[in-house]
Design an enzyme around this catalytic site. Structure first.
Site, PDB file in Angstrom:
ATOM      1  N   LYS A  97     -31.616  73.138  39.419  1.00 50.58           N
ATOM      2  CA  LYS A  97     -31.460  74.062  40.527  1.00 50.58           C
ATOM      3  C   LYS A  97     -30.148  73.862  41.268  1.00 50.58           C
ATOM      4  O   LYS A  97     -29.450  74.836  41.573  1.00 50.58           O
ATOM      5  CB  LYS A  97     -32.673  73.856  41.433  1.00 50.58           C
ATOM      6  N   THR A  98     -29.775  72.622  41.520  1.00 48.80           N
ATOM      7  CA  THR A  98     -28.509  72.383  42.223  1.00 48.80           C
ATOM      8  C   THR A  98     -27.343  72.868  41.375  1.00 48.80           C
ATOM      9  O   THR A  98     -26.372  73.431  41.876  1.00 48.80           O
ATOM     10  CB  THR A  98     -28.337  70.889  42.528  1.00 48.80           C
ATOM     11  N   ASP A 118     -31.123  77.148  49.550  1.00 51.75           N
ATOM     12  CA  ASP A 118     -31.741  76.085  48.759  1.00 51.75           C
ATOM     13  C   ASP A 118     -33.136  75.808  49.319  1.00 51.75           C
ATOM     14  O   ASP A 118     -33.379  75.999  50.507  1.00 51.75           O
ATOM     15  CB  ASP A 118     -30.852  74.837  48.901  1.00 51.75           C
ATOM     16  N   GLU A 119     -34.048  75.345  48.485  1.00 49.71           N
ATOM     17  CA  GLU A 119     -35.407  74.983  48.927  1.00 49.71           C
ATOM     18  C   GLU A 119     -36.049  76.087  49.763  1.00 49.71           C
ATOM     19  O   GLU A 119     -36.565  75.849  50.854  1.00 49.71           O
ATOM     20  CB  GLU A 119     -35.376  73.689  49.761  1.00 49.71           C
ATOM     21  N   GLN A 173     -43.660  73.179  44.917  1.00 50.06           N
ATOM     22  CA  GLN A 173     -43.179  71.984  45.621  1.00 50.06           C
ATOM     23  C   GLN A 173     -43.111  72.199  47.124  1.00 50.06           C
ATOM     24  O   GLN A 173     -42.382  71.510  47.832  1.00 50.06           O
ATOM     25  CB  GLN A 173     -41.799  71.581  45.103  1.00 50.06           C
ATOM     26  N   ARG A 176     -41.534  63.483  39.341  1.00 52.54           N
ATOM     27  CA  ARG A 176     -40.362  62.652  39.633  1.00 52.54           C
ATOM     28  C   ARG A 176     -40.000  61.778  38.437  1.00 52.54           C
ATOM     29  O   ARG A 176     -38.920  61.220  38.377  1.00 52.54           O
ATOM     30  CB  ARG A 176     -40.594  61.722  40.838  1.00 52.54           C
TER      31      ARG A 176
END
Length: 768
Positions: free
Chosen positions: A65-66, A252-253, A283, A632
């Site tokens: 995503k980044t 973002d997010e 998330q 994770r």
DNA sequence: GAATAGCACATTTTT
DNA sequence: TGTGCTATTC
């Protein structure tokens, strides 16, 4: 660490950068494909190149995503669709903003500096500083942290004669914050909500709280957004300026945005409609803080014609881990639906290990043993993490790691700039910069004790009100009059003189030196030196660290502005080789080779309180937390639960978390202590869920209390206590070596080399 | 004004 | 079991 604030460049470049500054795609690549697109998979590529119109990128864990966000910015700028300063990219954390800017710099170099890239709060501050007057503030407004907020609210409660037992300030602040999260200024709170909150009394408090903030020319964190939103809603010319400017908006997010942030974004994006939101509904774990998953679920409705791209190729975890995580999250009803898959990976990887043990002690022992054996096989400790539901759970593992001698670090806990002594020092500094900072004044006027107690402060308050001046300025006047008795008057004069002296020194003196001398001359440092409590030396060390930290800044003002938005301590972020311990919340966005997920027991995880408060929606959020935890891991996951553990000193029985039943049996290797769940456990196979039923009679809580195993610390021969005095170096079975700081009969306070300060009984230590 | 004893309370947390 | 806050006391 650098003090350079990306937002300090108040003047945007007037002319577009020359061709050399931003390579034009056509010129450089002869019409061919820009190099930044080369390694992207088709979905990522679509997310990057679909730059016109609203776009929602559903980006699962570990799907890059980044990378998509930064490449998209590079793409827009590289193709000259917009100038860097016409792009807005918002994140939630400074960490994310920093990472994005660094990566962008790596791709496009210098122009990355002029992109409007930062946290929601930082962007809002930047805008508000320019238009402060439009919302009733002055440009130099102060940003309050939680500590100051509560202080202020408590003062108001006291002033209004409200019983803080019946109305806990924390709860009141919570209600106010939620309103702010929803973009509700006091005059916009719906009557129904107001009635529900203390019959309107909390709304009254909200009003006076905001009024007081305005008097102080101050904002809390929520206000940064709320004021900015109000600014846009009430000043169309200003809104339009920003609407015109921001041709492309990236978020973002997105699943973590609250209503205020959503409204803010929607206003800004209304003109060009080029908004790209990246997020993952699976998330979303911050609803308790005002985040609205609804924002992401409704995106297509709110932005008609929106395109949706799903990133489902996960490059992080093994297929087994992904399968387990997907299986678990499928139990949630409210989701957009997305399935992670591992592209082209042959090896499915080892199964998840789920282990049941009798007690929490054993859980810690087992977990640390696993860490050791993995390490012995060559796995680095820095690739391992223990993720817990709540902060206090790290303790048992810390203790075990200390005993074993493995290095570790705990993420979370009180941060550097939130420590009492640092906040005190900052208050002194604030007073130098802004004499009208009443909160700072009140904080330090009697620290160290100068004999300026409540009575004196009360008098000062009255004078200040009469003079129409802030406290400190009023104090300067009052010391010239007879209003105070000689003693307090002399003390106050002394205090004021110190501040005045440093005010004039501030422009000429080197910053670290200034702070250090101020702490000395004010008597603040001396106060801690005299303090005999065991934590005093640590506080002095922190002050020393502060002197070092200010070195990177050009001036006090810059320093204070920076830390009001960046509370983390960057100097300490340095990588070290230990195991990482933190909460599941803190782990979002990170990844590790091996992840340990202990404490998977009903009432702990899912947490009892969450379920009580939020019902089914909260259960789904807890499940998302489990999903975050599992995803994770790159290679291995170890989940564990204990049949009994001590909670607040009481032995409590526990049953395995329902989330364990929700893992696909074929991805799991079950291990359990002999006798724990009978023989059926290991071989239950497909009837996984039934395994627990046999052992525990369904989900009923067993009433049988299992005592501690009693083998470890029963009776220990009393050591000769006479040798144990303050300053003596000792050894403790659990905590290792340390020095006695305080002694009270047989109770010792010992500063351990590794474990920090602990209170222990004399019988448990011996002279080193 | 400061020290102390009793008492409630004990998710998650960035900015 | 531990802590942080309030109320009491000197």
């Amino acid at each position: 660490m650098t003090a350079s604030d990306p937002f300090s460049l108040d003047d945007e470049p007037q002319a577009p950068p020359g061709p050399s500054a931003v390579p034009s795609a056509q010129a450089t690549f002869g019409g061919g494909e820009p190099p930044w697109l080369v390694d992207l998979n088709p979905e990522q590529r679509e997310a990057v190149t679909t730059i016109d119109g609203p776009l929602l990128v559903l980006s699962g864990a570990g799907t890059g995503k980044t990378r998509v966000l930064t490449t998209r910015l590079a793409h827009i700028i590289g193709l000259r669709m917009a100038q860097p300063w016409q792009c807005l990219a918002v994140t939630f954390t400074n960490r994310a903003a920093r990472e994005m800017r660094e990566r962008l710099s790596g791709m496009i170099g210098g122009p990355a500096e002029s992109v409007w890239l930062g946290t929601f709060h930082a962007i809002c501050v930047r805008i508000l500083r320019r238009h402060a007057e439009a919302v009733g503030l002055k440009s130099g407004f102060l940003i309050l942290d939680t500590d100051d907020q509560m202080r202020l609210l408590k003062q108001l409660l006291e002033g209004a004669g409200i019983d803080s037992k019946k109305w806990p300030p924390q709860a009141i602040m919570g209600v106010i914050q939620r309103w702010k999260d929803r973009g509700l200024a006091p005059d916009k709170v719906p009557a129904e909500d107001a009635r529900a909150a203390g019959g309107g009394s909390i709304l009254a408090l909200y009003k006076s709280y905001q009024a007081r903030l305005a008097e102080l020319n101050a904002c809390d964190f929520g206000d940064l957004l709320l004021h900015c939103l109000t600014l846009f809603q009430t000043h169309h010319d200003i809104l339009e300026e920003y609407q015109d400017r921001f041709r492309y908006i990236l978020v973002d997010e997105y699943q973590d945005t609250n209503v205020a942030q959503y409204l803010w974004l929607r206003l800004l994006a209304r003109k060009h409609r080029n908004i790209c939101c990246v997020g993952d509904d699976d998330q979303s774990i911050y609803s308790w803080r005002g985040a609205e998953v609804g924002n992401i679920l409704r995106f297509e409705k709110d932005f008609p014609g929106a395109k949706v791209v799903r990133l489902e190729r996960n490059y992080r975890s093994t297929p087994t881990i992904l399968k387990a995580a997907s299986h678990l999250i499928r139990n949630n009803e409210e989701r957009l639906g997305k399935e992670l898959r591992a592209p082209g990976v042959e090896d499915v990887g080892p199964k998840l290990c789920v282990r049941g043990v009798w007690s929490a002690d054993e859980e810690a022992r087992w977990l640390v043993d696993e860490i050791e054996s993995l390490q012995a096989k060559g796995a680095p400790l820095s690739g391992m993490a223990v993720l817990v539901r709540a902060g206090f759970q790290t303790r048992e593992f810390e203790e075990r790691l200390i005993t074993t001698g493995l290095p570790y670090r705990v993420i979370g806990g009180p941060r550097f700039y939130e420590r009492m002594e640092i906040r005190d020092a900052l208050a002194y500094l604030r007073l130098l910069v802004s004499p009208d900072d009443d909160l700072a004044f009140e904080r330090v006027v009697n620290k160290p004790k100068r004999g300026l107690g409540e009575a004196t402060i009360q008098t000062l308050h009255l004078s200040a009100r009469a003079l129409g001046k802030p406290l400190y300025l009023a104090a300067l006047d009052v010391i010239e009059t007879d209003e105070l008795k000689p003693k307090p008057r002399a003390a106050l004069r002394d205090f004021c003189e110190t501040i005045e002296r440093f005010k004039s020194l501030a422009p000429v003196m080197d910053l670290p030196e200034l702070v250090r001398t101020l702490m000395e001359d004010s008597g603040y440092a001396e106060m801690w030196r005299r303090d005999k409590s065991p934590e005093a030396p640590g506080r002095l060390e922190n002050l020393d660290e502060l002197y070092g930290a200010v070195e990177a800044y050009d001036g006090l003002t810059q320093f204070l502005e920076h830390i009001s938005l960046v509370m983390e301590n960057e100097a300490r972020a340095a990588e070290d080789p230990g195991v990482t311990l933190m909460t599941l919340h803190a782990a979002k966005g990170l990844e590790f080779d091996v992840v340990f997920l202990p404490g998977w027991e009903e009432e702990i995880f899912p947490h009892k309180r969450a379920l009580e408060e939020g019902g089914m929606a909260a259960l789904e959020e807890e499940r998302r937390l489990a999903y975050v935890g599992i995803t994770r891991a790159r290679q291995r996951v170890f989940i564990s639960f204990a049949a009994s553990r001590r909670v607040f000193g009481q032995w409590v029985n526990a049953i395995p978390s329902r989330f364990i039943d929700e893992l696909p049996p074929e991805c799991v290797e079950a291990q359990s202590e002999s006798g724990l769940y009978g023989a059926g456990f290991a071989e239950s196979g497909g009837a996984w869920g039934g395994a627990w039923e046999d052992g525990w009679g369904g989900r009923q809580r067993s009433s049988k209390i299992i005592p501690g195993d009693g083998t470890s610390f029963n009776v220990k021969p009393r050591e000769a206590e006479e040798g144990l005095a303050v300053g003596v170096r000792v050894f403790h079975q659990k905590f290792g070596y340390g020095v006695i700081q305080r002694k009270d009969e047989d109770k010792l306070a010992v500063q351990f080399d590794k474990a920090g300060l602990k209170k222990v009984l004399a019988g448990f230590v011996e002279r080193a």
